[in-house]
Design an enzyme around this catalytic site. Structure first.
Site, PDB file in Angstrom:
ATOM      1  N   HIS A 217       0.855  -1.276   0.494  1.00 56.68           N
ATOM      2  CA  HIS A 217      -0.216   0.087   0.245  1.00 56.68           C
ATOM      3  C   HIS A 217       0.771   1.438   0.222  1.00 56.68           C
ATOM      4  CE1 HIS A 217       0.656  -0.129   4.182  1.00 56.68           C
ATOM      5  NE2 HIS A 217       0.289   1.166   4.816  1.00 56.68           N
ATOM      6  N   ARG A 218       2.369   1.630   0.470  1.00 58.27           N
ATOM      7  CA  ARG A 218       3.085   2.141   0.738  1.00 58.27           C
ATOM      8  C   ARG A 218       3.577   3.036  -0.747  1.00 58.27           C
ATOM      9  NH1 ARG A 218       4.566   3.484   5.530  1.00 58.27           N
ATOM     10  NH2 ARG A 218       4.475   1.311   6.982  1.00 58.27           N
TER      11      ARG A 218
END
Length: 364
Positions: free
Chosen positions: A209-210
């Site tokens: 998700h980064r």
């Protein structure tokens, strides 16, 4: 003593659940302590927010600011405006913020400008990487807090190096692990386990998700191809974060063993992690849970604010380095992964230590 507890995103809900249990336990013992829960609405997807209240037996929040989506600046502004209005009508003795999400920083700023005492749970951890929004959130919050509840001795030293006094720091352990210990017997097998014919230690779990891993399609494609090609055809279960889903499109169709699913609730996701061969992630919190469950963890980051998961736990940092990723998988296949130890005070009782300290502070 009246507390306002702030939560806004998935990691927050996991951390506040044991705090609420500890407060309610003290209250039943006749201690004058109560709380109001403020949900900022930073995470508004049902699987990232709503289900956690039900699964973790968190009471519905007294207030939901409903800030919804937006850029980080837009969310920060909306949270600050909403929380300021709340505090104007509901002044507590102490605001408690947890972790390092946008809600943590935004509410910390508002509380201090309102001249209200502030406690930060999970204070002092540092990656020293200012490209991470969470690092900025941590640093700002720790500049403002009055009381600091830490997960490690290194976090204590980080705080002291900035001038925080010993009497402000309380080394209590990790509330995230309180929830893991409390809920482990309730873990629930997700539907994908049966439909995909998964078997214990015979599949991987992947989370991404980064921004630096998912925002650029070519880099996301590189990561996925590297993982799939290193997986020796083991099935890879990939609960897709909303941020990542926007980028995937037809990319996942290239890989037969990559199984994408909707975001899962806490109990189902941790069932998957507990029984997998290894977890591949860019999340910080998952590295803590994997360490305590003795699950090998390959972290797609260059640094971590939780170094204890690497030094004594089961976590290895590989970034996006092809050679490091492949070496980690080979270590796994050759049964050379360390079993790992559990860090000090990650024993399931951190929240009780926090509330005990707060009671002593405010009764003194």
């Amino acid at each position: 003593m009246k507390l306002t507890i702030v939560a806004g995103a998935r990691p927050n809900f996991i951390k506040i659940a044991p705090l609420i249990r500890a407060i309610e336990k003290k209250s039943k013992q006749g201690i004058n302590i109560n709380y109001e829960l403020v949900h900022t609405g930073q995470h508004y997807d049902k699987n990232l927010s709503g289900n956690f209240f039900r699964e973790l037996n968190i009471p519905e929040p007294e207030v939901n600011l409903n800030v919804g989506s937006g850029t980080q600046a837009e969310q920060t502004a909306a949270i600050m405006i909403g929380f300021e209005k709340y505090l104007n009508n509901n002044r507590p003795d102490l605001v408690v913020v947890v972790g390092d999400v946008t809600s943590t920083m935004a509410c910390a700023i508002v509380a201090k400008k309102a001249d209200i005492k502030l406690a930060h749970v999970e204070a002092g951890i540092r990656s020293w990487d200012l490209s991470m929004p969470e690092e900025i959130n941590r640093m700002v919050t720790d500049c403002l807090a009055d009381y600091f509840f830490t997960t490690s001795k290194l976090a204590n030293e980080n705080l002291k190096s900035t001038g925080v006094r010993d009497e402000q720091i309380f080394y209590v352990g990790n509330v995230m692990i309180d929830t893991l210990r409390h809920e482990e017997s309730n873990f629930k097998k997700p539907e994908i386990f049966n439909t995909a014919h998964l078997h214990e230690k015979d599949y991987f779990v992947l989370t991404l998700h980064r921004p630096n891993n998912v925002d650029e399609l070519s880099h996301l494609e590189f990561i996925l191809k590297t993982i799939v090609h290193s997986s020796k055809n083991y099935k890879i279960v990939f609960p897709v974060h909303p941020r990542t889903k926007n980028q995937l499109n037809d990319l996942v169709n290239e890989f037969d063993n990559l199984l994408t699913v909707e975001p899962m609730g806490y109990l189902e996701f941790n069932y998957l992690v507990k029984h997998c061969k290894a977890v591949i992630t860019d999340s910080g919190g998952i590295t803590e849970e994997a360490t305590v469950m003795h699950v090998p963890c390959i972290t797609l980051r260059e640094n971590t604010e939780r170094p204890e998961t690497c030094e004594i736990g089961t976590n290895v940092l590989v970034g996006s380095d092809l050679a490091k990723i492949q070496a980690a998988f080979e270590k796994l296949y050759n049964n050379q992964w360390p079993y790992g130890a559990i860090p000090e005070l990650w024993d399931g009782n951190s929240a009780e230590r926090i509330i005990e300290n707060l009671v002593n502070l405010f009764q003194a």
